[in-house]
Write an enzyme that holds these catalytic residues in place. Sequence first.
Site, PDB file in Angstrom:
ATOM      1  N   ASP A 125       0.816  -1.218   0.000  1.00  0.00           N
ATOM      2  CA  ASP A 125       0.000   0.000   0.000  1.00  0.00           C
ATOM      3  C   ASP A 125       0.850   1.269   0.000  1.00  0.00           C
ATOM      4  O   ASP A 125       0.658   2.171  -0.827  1.00  0.00           O
ATOM      5  CB  ASP A 125      -0.937  -0.055   1.224  1.00  0.00           C
ATOM      6  CG  ASP A 125      -1.679   1.237   1.413  1.00  0.00           C
ATOM      7  OD1 ASP A 125      -2.090   1.831   0.401  1.00  0.00           O
ATOM      8  OD2 ASP A 125      -1.836   1.670   2.570  1.00  0.00           O
TER       9      ASP A 125
ATOM     10  N   ASP B 240       0.586  -9.599   3.938  1.00  0.00           N
ATOM     11  CA  ASP B 240      -0.655  -9.291   4.669  1.00  0.00           C
ATOM     12  C   ASP B 240      -1.924  -9.546   3.848  1.00  0.00           C
ATOM     13  O   ASP B 240      -3.012  -9.646   4.406  1.00  0.00           O
ATOM     14  CB  ASP B 240      -0.658  -7.826   5.120  1.00  0.00           C
ATOM     15  CG  ASP B 240       0.540  -7.476   5.979  1.00  0.00           C
ATOM     16  OD1 ASP B 240       1.157  -8.402   6.535  1.00  0.00           O
ATOM     17  OD2 ASP B 240       0.871  -6.283   6.074  1.00  0.00           O
TER      18      ASP B 240
ATOM     19  N   ARG C 114      -1.159 -27.817  27.433  1.00  0.00           N
ATOM     20  CA  ARG C 114      -1.120 -26.365  27.551  1.00  0.00           C
ATOM     21  C   ARG C 114      -2.014 -25.678  26.528  1.00  0.00           C
ATOM     22  O   ARG C 114      -2.362 -26.269  25.498  1.00  0.00           O
ATOM     23  CB  ARG C 114       0.312 -25.865  27.299  1.00  0.00           C
ATOM     24  CG  ARG C 114       1.257 -26.172  28.417  1.00  0.00           C
ATOM     25  CD  ARG C 114       2.690 -25.837  28.010  1.00  0.00           C
ATOM     26  NE  ARG C 114       3.564 -25.939  29.168  1.00  0.00           N
ATOM     27  CZ  ARG C 114       4.881 -26.059  29.105  1.00  0.00           C
ATOM     28  NH1 ARG C 114       5.489 -26.102  27.933  1.00  0.00           N
ATOM     29  NH2 ARG C 114       5.592 -26.135  30.206  1.00  0.00           N
TER      30      ARG C 114
ATOM     31  N   MET D 183       1.657 -11.966  12.002  1.00  0.00           N
ATOM     32  CA  MET D 183       1.702 -10.618  11.416  1.00  0.00           C
ATOM     33  C   MET D 183       0.401 -10.346  10.657  1.00  0.00           C
ATOM     34  O   MET D 183      -0.537 -11.133  10.719  1.00  0.00           O
ATOM     35  CB  MET D 183       2.896 -10.501  10.474  1.00  0.00           C
ATOM     36  CG  MET D 183       4.202 -10.240  11.180  1.00  0.00           C
ATOM     37  SD  MET D 183       5.501  -9.891   9.963  1.00  0.00           S
ATOM     38  CE  MET D 183       6.761  -9.228  11.035  1.00  0.00           C
TER      39      MET D 183
ATOM     40  N   ARG E 125      -0.622  -6.751  10.120  1.00  0.00           N
ATOM     41  CA  ARG E 125      -1.048  -5.377  10.397  1.00  0.00           C
ATOM     42  C   ARG E 125      -2.510  -5.326  10.839  1.00  0.00           C
ATOM     43  O   ARG E 125      -2.891  -6.113  11.689  1.00  0.00           O
ATOM     44  CB  ARG E 125      -0.839  -4.496   9.162  1.00  0.00           C
ATOM     45  CG  ARG E 125       0.383  -3.629   9.278  1.00  0.00           C
ATOM     46  CD  ARG E 125       0.418  -2.639   8.133  1.00  0.00           C
ATOM     47  NE  ARG E 125       1.602  -2.814   7.343  1.00  0.00           N
ATOM     48  CZ  ARG E 125       2.779  -2.272   7.640  1.00  0.00           C
ATOM     49  NH1 ARG E 125       2.912  -1.506   8.687  1.00  0.00           N
ATOM     50  NH2 ARG E 125       3.823  -2.492   6.896  1.00  0.00           N
TER      51      ARG E 125
ATOM     52  N   GLU F 106      -1.653  -9.821  14.955  1.00  0.00           N
ATOM     53  CA  GLU F 106      -0.982  -8.747  15.708  1.00  0.00           C
ATOM     54  C   GLU F 106      -1.853  -7.496  15.861  1.00  0.00           C
ATOM     55  O   GLU F 106      -1.684  -6.727  16.803  1.00  0.00           O
ATOM     56  CB  GLU F 106       0.343  -8.371  15.037  1.00  0.00           C
ATOM     57  CG  GLU F 106       0.183  -7.803  13.622  1.00  0.00           C
ATOM     58  CD  GLU F 106       1.499  -7.428  12.965  1.00  0.00           C
ATOM     59  OE1 GLU F 106       2.568  -7.616  13.564  1.00  0.00           O
ATOM     60  OE2 GLU F 106       1.450  -6.940  11.811  1.00  0.00           O
TER      61      GLU F 106
HETATM   62  O1  F6P Z   1       3.340  -5.438   5.910  1.00  0.00           O
HETATM   63  C1  F6P Z   1       4.141  -6.544   6.149  1.00  0.00           C
HETATM   64  C2  F6P Z   1       4.549  -6.635   7.584  1.00  0.00           C
HETATM   65  O2  F6P Z   1       5.344  -7.787   7.749  1.00  0.00           O
HETATM   66  C3  F6P Z   1       3.396  -6.613   8.584  1.00  0.00           C
HETATM   67  O3  F6P Z   1       2.719  -7.834   8.668  1.00  0.00           O
HETATM   68  C4  F6P Z   1       4.128  -6.214   9.840  1.00  0.00           C
HETATM   69  O4  F6P Z   1       3.244  -5.602  10.755  1.00  0.00           O
HETATM   70  C5  F6P Z   1       5.151  -5.233   9.341  1.00  0.00           C
HETATM   71  O5  F6P Z   1       5.337  -5.519   7.962  1.00  0.00           O
HETATM   72  C6  F6P Z   1       6.478  -5.298  10.031  1.00  0.00           C
HETATM   73  O6  F6P Z   1       7.276  -4.273   9.540  1.00  0.00           O
HETATM   74  P1  F6P Z   1       8.839  -4.142   9.823  1.00  0.00           P
HETATM   75  O7  F6P Z   1       9.532  -5.138   8.939  1.00  0.00           O
HETATM   76  O8  F6P Z   1       9.156  -2.754   9.452  1.00  0.00           O
HETATM   77  O9  F6P Z   1       9.054  -4.456  11.263  1.00  0.00           O
END
Ligand code: F6P
Length: 381
Positions: A123, A147, A182, A189, A191, A241
């Site tokens: 993006d 993502d 457990r 990840m 975003r 996350e």
């Molecule tokens: O957009 C891809 C991504 O891996 C996300 O899933 C994650 O939140 C972010 O980039 C991590 O970014 P960086 O590599 O800058 O820590």
Amino acid sequence: MASISSPDQSHEPTNKPSRVAILTGGGDCPGLNAAIRGVAKTLMLRAQTEIIGIEDGFLGFIERRSRTLTYQDCSGILSLGGTMIGTHNRANPFDYMGEDRSRAVKEYYDELALDALVIIGGDGTLSIGYELTKLGMNIVGVPKTIDNDLMCTERTFGFDTAVSIVTDAIDRLRTTGQSHQRIMIVETMGRNAGWIALHAGIAGGADSILLPEHPYDINLVADACNQRMGTHHFSIVVIAEGAKPINGEVCTRETIKDSPEPTRLGGIGDQLKQQLEQLTDAEIRSTTLGHIQRGGSPTSFDRIFATNLGSYAAGLVINKQFNLAVIQRGNQLSEVPLDSVAHKTRNIPNDDPTLQTALSMGICFGTETLLRSGAKLNEPE
Ligand code: F6P
């Protein structure tokens, strides 16, 4: 897999592009080299184009760093992770160290005598690309991100590899979780979109999947875990996350100044562990997979998909169709104006078939409203 297609070749222009640059921007992902190879080889073979690799994303434009990529350079890279020309996620030419350096980018573009620039990015990168078209640069965008959250395209390359990595991790966490009875939490990840968590959660047989799209009620998650502990003596919870509890906040790992998207998420898995420990007697462990999800070799799906996208983008350049992004819709490749993918995020809609399947399978999403949201569960007509 998208069917093999390319833009209409029946009226190929006679004056072919002589110099085209390729840039990869933002976070890396598996399949970038496959896409570079798809763009470069198609242009070299169909139009004898000279290919320039811009180094380290838009930073290379700002610092005037690039190199010619030969056919040989673009061979043997298909299965390699990362990007052979480097990338950068803090070099926004419109706001670089407090200055607008976009004119410098255009000057370097002119100096290199480029017919076009193919940008492979998410993006942030595609949004910058769109702004640069307003300065007169010919740009074709190729969407990438693990993502899977870009508008207009049903899929981005890198996603399939990330889902495979998370699925493998869940399989491994299951055997140790089962042995120790457990609750195992896995933070993925993604975003502010839950695509990786949803798909890997289903593939890994998770009992609960917590998504950014639906703030979770901790009591519902605890109930699901306790029920599962009662019957199976272990439970797997996948949490994206960007997920957050009802009335809670997302967990920010760090803030990176100068980045087009400054917030880095992370830490919700550990927070969930603490919350659940108040509501269950079971031992709990939390694992954050982090950048492992972005590393290594792309899956065969991502290799083919990225090659198709790259080759299609080259076809657009040959046809002089610019300021477009290549997308996949209904299993077909096509193109949309670059501004339709810029500055937007694609979240999981409530009627997403995979989400509906997960609901039908009784997976806990920590919310009751999803089931009442009006979206019908997948049912044969
Ligand atoms: O957009 C891809 C991504 O891996 C996300 O899933 C994650 O939140 C972010 O980039 C991590 O970014 P960086 O590599 O800058 O820590």
